[in-house]
Motif scaffolding. Structure first.
Motif, PDB file in Angstrom:
ATOM      1  N   LYS A   6       0.848  -1.192   0.000  1.00 40.58           N
ATOM      2  CA  LYS A   6       0.000   0.000   0.000  1.00 40.58           C
ATOM      3  C   LYS A   6       0.884   1.242   0.000  1.00 40.58           C
ATOM      4  CE  LYS A   6      -4.024  -2.133   0.656  1.00 40.58           C
ATOM      5  NZ  LYS A   6      -5.182  -2.007  -0.260  1.00 40.58           N
ATOM      6  N   VAL A   7       0.320   2.331  -0.484  1.00 40.47           N
ATOM      7  CA  VAL A   7       1.009   3.621  -0.426  1.00 40.47           C
ATOM      8  C   VAL A   7       0.455   4.378   0.773  1.00 40.47           C
ATOM      9  CG1 VAL A   7       1.445   5.808  -1.610  1.00 40.47           C
ATOM     10  CG2 VAL A   7       1.303   3.681  -2.915  1.00 40.47           C
ATOM     11  N   ILE A   8       1.324   4.701   1.702  1.00 40.87           N
ATOM     12  CA  ILE A   8       0.926   5.470   2.887  1.00 40.87           C
ATOM     13  C   ILE A   8       1.395   6.908   2.701  1.00 40.87           C
ATOM     14  CG2 ILE A   8       1.106   5.713   5.393  1.00 40.87           C
ATOM     15  CD1 ILE A   8      -0.200   3.128   4.582  1.00 40.87           C
ATOM     16  N   VAL A   9       0.492   7.861   2.852  1.00 41.70           N
ATOM     17  CA  VAL A   9       0.863   9.282   2.771  1.00 41.70           C
ATOM     18  C   VAL A   9       0.307  10.005   3.990  1.00 41.70           C
ATOM     19  CG1 VAL A   9       0.934   9.286   0.251  1.00 41.70           C
ATOM     20  CG2 VAL A   9      -1.168   9.934   1.422  1.00 41.70           C
ATOM     21  N   LEU A  10       0.840  11.192   4.222  1.00 44.67           N
ATOM     22  CA  LEU A  10       0.457  11.959   5.414  1.00 44.67           C
ATOM     23  C   LEU A  10      -0.446  13.131   5.046  1.00 44.67           C
ATOM     24  CD1 LEU A  10       3.932  12.028   7.218  1.00 44.67           C
ATOM     25  CD2 LEU A  10       1.987  10.519   7.674  1.00 44.67           C
ATOM     26  N   ASP A  11      -1.402  13.391   5.898  1.00 45.14           N
ATOM     27  CA  ASP A  11      -2.331  14.524   5.718  1.00 45.14           C
ATOM     28  C   ASP A  11      -1.540  15.834   5.842  1.00 45.14           C
ATOM     29  OD1 ASP A  11      -4.214  16.548   6.043  1.00 45.14           O
ATOM     30  OD2 ASP A  11      -5.573  15.305   7.215  1.00 45.14           O
ATOM     31  N   PRO A  12      -1.605  16.700   4.828  1.00 43.17           N
ATOM     32  CA  PRO A  12      -0.814  17.942   4.879  1.00 43.17           C
ATOM     33  C   PRO A  12      -1.487  19.078   5.628  1.00 43.17           C
ATOM     34  CG  PRO A  12      -1.994  17.844   2.804  1.00 43.17           C
ATOM     35  CD  PRO A  12      -2.342  16.565   3.554  1.00 43.17           C
ATOM     36  N   THR A  13      -2.706  18.868   6.092  1.00 41.32           N
ATOM     37  CA  THR A  13      -3.455  20.001   6.644  1.00 41.32           C
ATOM     38  C   THR A  13      -3.350  20.078   8.164  1.00 41.32           C
ATOM     39  OG1 THR A  13      -5.526  18.754   6.863  1.00 41.32           O
ATOM     40  CG2 THR A  13      -5.122  19.840   4.759  1.00 41.32           C
ATOM     41  N   GLU A  14      -3.571  21.267   8.649  1.00 44.50           N
ATOM     42  CA  GLU A  14      -3.605  21.520  10.097  1.00 44.50           C
ATOM     43  C   GLU A  14      -4.605  22.634  10.319  1.00 44.50           C
ATOM     44  OE1 GLU A  14      -1.058  20.093  12.601  1.00 44.50           O
ATOM     45  OE2 GLU A  14      -2.949  20.531  13.622  1.00 44.50           O
ATOM     46  N   GLY A  15      -5.558  22.411  11.158  1.00 45.24           N
ATOM     47  CA  GLY A  15      -6.570  23.426  11.424  1.00 45.24           C
ATOM     48  C   GLY A  15      -6.132  24.381  12.514  1.00 45.24           C
ATOM     49  N   PRO A  16      -7.001  25.319  12.832  1.00 44.74           N
ATOM     50  CA  PRO A  16      -6.670  26.260  13.916  1.00 44.74           C
ATOM     51  C   PRO A  16      -6.697  25.565  15.269  1.00 44.74           C
ATOM     52  CG  PRO A  16      -8.922  26.598  13.153  1.00 44.74           C
ATOM     53  CD  PRO A  16      -8.301  25.589  12.226  1.00 44.74           C
ATOM     54  N   VAL A  17      -5.960  26.122  16.201  1.00 44.34           N
ATOM     55  CA  VAL A  17      -5.988  25.620  17.569  1.00 44.34           C
ATOM     56  C   VAL A  17      -7.354  25.939  18.172  1.00 44.34           C
ATOM     57  CG1 VAL A  17      -4.976  25.863  19.864  1.00 44.34           C
ATOM     58  CG2 VAL A  17      -3.521  25.929  17.829  1.00 44.34           C
ATOM     59  N   THR A  19      -9.969  26.919  20.770  1.00 39.60           N
ATOM     60  CA  THR A  19      -9.986  27.668  22.033  1.00 39.60           C
ATOM     61  C   THR A  19     -11.405  27.669  22.578  1.00 39.60           C
ATOM     62  OG1 THR A  19     -10.343  29.712  20.796  1.00 39.60           O
ATOM     63  CG2 THR A  19      -8.073  29.180  21.398  1.00 39.60           C
ATOM     64  N   SER A  73      -5.046  45.050   8.686  1.00 40.84           N
ATOM     65  CA  SER A  73      -4.652  43.651   8.486  1.00 40.84           C
ATOM     66  C   SER A  73      -3.843  43.073   9.638  1.00 40.84           C
ATOM     67  CB  SER A  73      -3.872  43.490   7.182  1.00 40.84           C
ATOM     68  OG  SER A  73      -2.640  44.166   7.250  1.00 40.84           O
ATOM     69  N   LEU A  74      -3.598  43.870  10.674  1.00 45.55           N
ATOM     70  CA  LEU A  74      -2.858  43.358  11.828  1.00 45.55           C
ATOM     71  C   LEU A  74      -3.790  43.283  13.036  1.00 45.55           C
ATOM     72  CD1 LEU A  74       0.576  45.207  11.492  1.00 45.55           C
ATOM     73  CD2 LEU A  74      -0.057  42.908  10.731  1.00 45.55           C
TER      74      LEU A  74
ATOM     75  N   LEU B   9      -2.902   8.200   5.520  1.00 47.67           N
ATOM     76  CA  LEU B   9      -3.901   7.833   4.522  1.00 47.67           C
ATOM     77  C   LEU B   9      -3.318   6.716   3.666  1.00 47.67           C
ATOM     78  CD1 LEU B   9      -4.635  11.533   3.487  1.00 47.67           C
ATOM     79  CD2 LEU B   9      -6.022  10.143   5.038  1.00 47.67           C
ATOM     80  N   ASN B  62      -5.194  31.698  14.678  1.00 51.16           N
ATOM     81  CA  ASN B  62      -4.974  30.644  15.677  1.00 51.16           C
ATOM     82  C   ASN B  62      -4.202  29.466  15.096  1.00 51.16           C
ATOM     83  OD1 ASN B  62      -6.029  31.879  17.863  1.00 51.16           O
ATOM     84  ND2 ASN B  62      -7.965  30.747  17.896  1.00 51.16           N
ATOM     85  N   ASN B 154      -2.485  24.777   3.188  1.00 49.35           N
ATOM     86  CA  ASN B 154      -2.912  23.598   3.947  1.00 49.35           C
ATOM     87  C   ASN B 154      -2.763  23.723   5.456  1.00 49.35           C
ATOM     88  OD1 ASN B 154      -3.750  22.034   1.731  1.00 49.35           O
ATOM     89  ND2 ASN B 154      -1.615  21.512   1.247  1.00 49.35           N
TER      90      ASN B 154
END
Lengths: 96, 346
Positions: A6-17, A19, A73-74, B9, B62, B154
């Motif tokens: 199988k080909v295993i790959v990693l999820d490239p995304t990261e959501g906000p922390v 709170t 924008s800051l 995945l 965040n 991403n």
């Protein structure tokens, strides 16, 4: 040839922390309350917000406190955020 | 030693992974290299980084950007492990508060992140500084620039926040090296580094404007042509105060050198000549009548001579240079330079 690996790959995304933010208690009316208006510095945001602030002041008897955000924008500076703590409500819109 | 923590995945074929990334909206519209754990770990090992190391943050969103997500997206972009020091330094620059990354990557103005690389790393990894400087065809330039865009998309939240109206192709990848001109200080030396250092400078930019002057053989003729291109009124930089980048081609540089001009003189000349009277804005509806107390009657293309990132590059033939305006204003974003290192990126 049979390929079984199988080909295993990693999820490239990261959501906000996450709170634990929650909505402030709603005001039943603004009469006699201290209400902050934050002008975000975008063109014409001051025109709209100043008209709204006038409405709050004249017809709803709120105490209006005005803040100019110098840089749209800051993040809002910490020192000004501290000042907001003395207000019962904040009107923060985005004009452009 | 921490372990890779990203969700794994599983696919039967690499091509299935590529298609899955398209379907999830994780690419920039181009195919990606599948980020296998082995490839990602090789990236991290090259810069001696732990997966959980925090490269920087975006407070408005965040977001914490970890070395693991930088490495995954760099693999996807097609980077080799040897490019990783540049990618990490570039992200440090992008995430520096002075760069103000939220603004240019959210704005309808559609800025790209231009990376300018200086120093020995250029030759070590084969970055192009010459022919077809901005036109692709070089793996290091194309994939390092692309990695920054994928990281922002991403892990940086740009897929959610980017409200670009038009944009330009540099948003996919925009990375160039400065050519070595021994008579002139390279950009990183002007910005306080040693010539033997390697650095990357991140700059929120619009698209490049080509400057064509094949006739003039005086500094003044060449630079007045550039000043003319710089002073179009319907632009951020003439209506506000932004930095800009200027890439001088070898033939234009040769003329300037023949006449004994250095970078400082070039920048001073442009600051003096790249300006227009504010009254010229009125027919365009771009400015209201001046206030009674407004004394400054000139709008300049950039706020001071040192707000020009003046670099050299491009092919040996042709008298084409390039002007790259900045985004927004200097109160919102300025160029940031970071040193390229082999470790210690947190």
């Amino acid at each position: 040839m049979i390929l079984t690996d199988k080909v295993i790959v990693l999820d490239p995304t990261e959501g906000p922390v996450e709170t634990e933010n929650h909505l402030a208690a709603r005001l039943s009316d603004v009469s006699g309350k201290r209400v902050a208006f934050i002008n975000n510095g975008k063109r014409n945001s001051d025109v709209f917000l100043s008209a709204l602030a006038e409405e709050f002041r004249e017809n709803h008897h709120a105490e209006v406190v005005w803040f100019d955000k110098k840089n749209p924008s800051l993040p809002f500076p910490d020192a000004l955020l501290d000042q907001l703590k003395s207000c019962h409500a904040v009107v923060a819109g985005v004009g452009d | 030693m921490t372990q890779l923590s990203s969700k794994k995945l599983e696919f039967n074929l690499a091509q299935e992974a590529v298609e899955h990334f398209f379907e999830k909206g994780w690419t920039d519209g181009l195919p990606i290299i599948p980020p296998t754990p082995e490839r990602v770990q090789a990236m991290l090992d090259y810069v001696k980084a732990q997966p959980s190391d925090i490269v920087g943050t975006i407070p408005e969103r965040n977001r914490f950007i970890t070395a693991e997500k930088v490495a995954i997206n760099a693999v996807m972009a097609g980077c080799l492990p040897a490019y990783m020091p540049v990618v990490m330094a570039a992200m440090e620059a992008v995430l520096d508060p002075k760069f103000g990354v939220h603004g240019p990557t959210a704005s309808t103005g559609g800025a790209s992140i231009l990376l300018i690389v200086n120093g020995p790393i250029i030759h070590q990894i084969g970055l192009n500084t010459g022919k077809n400087l901005m036109g692709g065809a070089h793996r290091a330039n194309a994939t390092i620039g692309r990695a920054i865009g994928l990281i922002m998309k991403n892990a940086g939240g740009s897929s959610q926040f980017d409200q670009t109206t038009i944009g330009h192709p540099g948003k996919i990848s925009f990375c160039i090296g400065e050519a070595d001109v021994p008579e002139w200080d390279p950009l990183h030396v002007e910005r306080g580094f040693n010539r033997s250092d390697s650095t990357v400078t991140a700059f929120a930019s619009e698209g490049p404007h080509q400057i064509n002057n094949h006739v003039a053989h005086t500094p003044e003729g060449i630079l007045m042509s550039i000043a003319d291109i710089m002073t179009n009124l319907a632009t951020f930089h003439m209506q506000r105060s932004t930095q800009c980048a200027l890439v001088l081609c070898p033939e234009h540089v040769a003329t300037l050198l023949e006449h004994g001009w250095d970078k400082a003189r070039v920048k001073d000349f442009l600051f003096e000549h790249a300006r227009r009277r504010k009254s010229e804005f009125y027919p365009f509806g771009l400015r209201l009548e001046p206030l009674a107390e407004e004394k400054d009657e000139w709008a300049t293309a950039f706020p001071s001579p040192d707000d020009t990132l003046l670099i050299t590059g491009g092919g040996p033939a042709g008298r084409f240079s390039s002007f790259i305006p900045g985004w927004g204003s200097v109160s919102q974003s300025v160029a940031v330079t970071k040193q390229v290192r082999l470790s210690g990126f947190t």
